[in-house]
Design a protein around this motif. Structure first.
Motif, PDB file in Angstrom:
ATOM      1  N   MET A  95      -7.926  38.459  93.322  1.00  0.00           N
ATOM      2  CA  MET A  95      -6.489  38.109  93.719  1.00  0.00           C
ATOM      3  C   MET A  95      -6.677  37.388  95.325  1.00  0.00           C
ATOM      4  SD  MET A  95      -3.473  37.440  93.231  1.00  0.00           S
ATOM      5  CE  MET A  95      -2.776  38.369  91.789  1.00  0.00           C
ATOM      6  N   TYR A 130      -2.841  32.927  87.587  1.00  0.00           N
ATOM      7  CA  TYR A 130      -4.514  32.957  87.227  1.00  0.00           C
ATOM      8  C   TYR A 130      -5.427  31.447  87.391  1.00  0.00           C
ATOM      9  CZ  TYR A 130      -3.579  38.274  86.455  1.00  0.00           C
ATOM     10  OH  TYR A 130      -3.868  39.935  86.476  1.00  0.00           O
ATOM     11  N   GLY A 140      -7.484  34.830  91.060  1.00  0.00           N
ATOM     12  CA  GLY A 140      -5.186  35.389  90.952  1.00  0.00           C
ATOM     13  C   GLY A 140      -5.330  34.388  91.969  1.00  0.00           C
TER      14      GLY A 140
END
Length: 146
Positions: A95, A130, A140
């Motif tokens: 992420m 995503y 992400g």
């Protein structure tokens, strides 16, 4: 004693140049790139006759890194289905916090990236999604709302 920091995450890839371009487009900076082989490397990773090319990329703030490795010897293996769903065991995504999520998505699409699901908003805090990039790598993206 506790850990000092998370140093990097390794992703084994087949098309090193395409994956480097994807992460550079995301905003990471290529720190270094080159071959890696030798007995010391073989002992560390537990494989014999290793020859690989690696690239280290860092986030603009210098705190996060992604290491990419292309194995020439022994050849890399794929133990999971291509484009594995989010509930597949193992590391599923990395992420990143971004400033303009729609701009990032548009730029990554030029490198073949596609949304896994949809761009969604979580309350008045984040816009999240995503994105699946080269070789099925999922990142992400999170844009914090003010």
């Amino acid at each position: 004693m506790t850990i000092r920091r998370m140093d990097n995450v390794l992703i084994v890839v087949d098309d090193l140049e395409a994956v480097i371009a994807f992460f550079v487009e995301l905003g990471m900076e290529l720190e270094n790139k080159g071959p890696l082989e030798g007995r010391w490397a073989e002992r560390v990773i537990g494989l014999d006759d290793v020859r690989q090319d690696i690239a280290m990329l860092r986030t603009p703030d210098g705190h996060g890194r992604v290491e990419l490795a292309k194995f020439h010897r022994p050849k890399a293996i794929n133990p999971e289905p291509e484009n594995a769903p989010a509930n597949t065991l193992g590391i599923r995504r990395i992420m990143f916090a971004v400033d303009d999520i729609e701009d990032v998505i548009a730029r990554l699409r030029t490198h073949g990236a596609e949304l896994v699901g949809k761009l969604e908003q979580y309350e008045n805090i984040y816009r999240l999604c995503y994105v699946r990039g080269p070789e099925g790598i999922i990142v992400g993206l999170a844009e914090q709302l003010d």
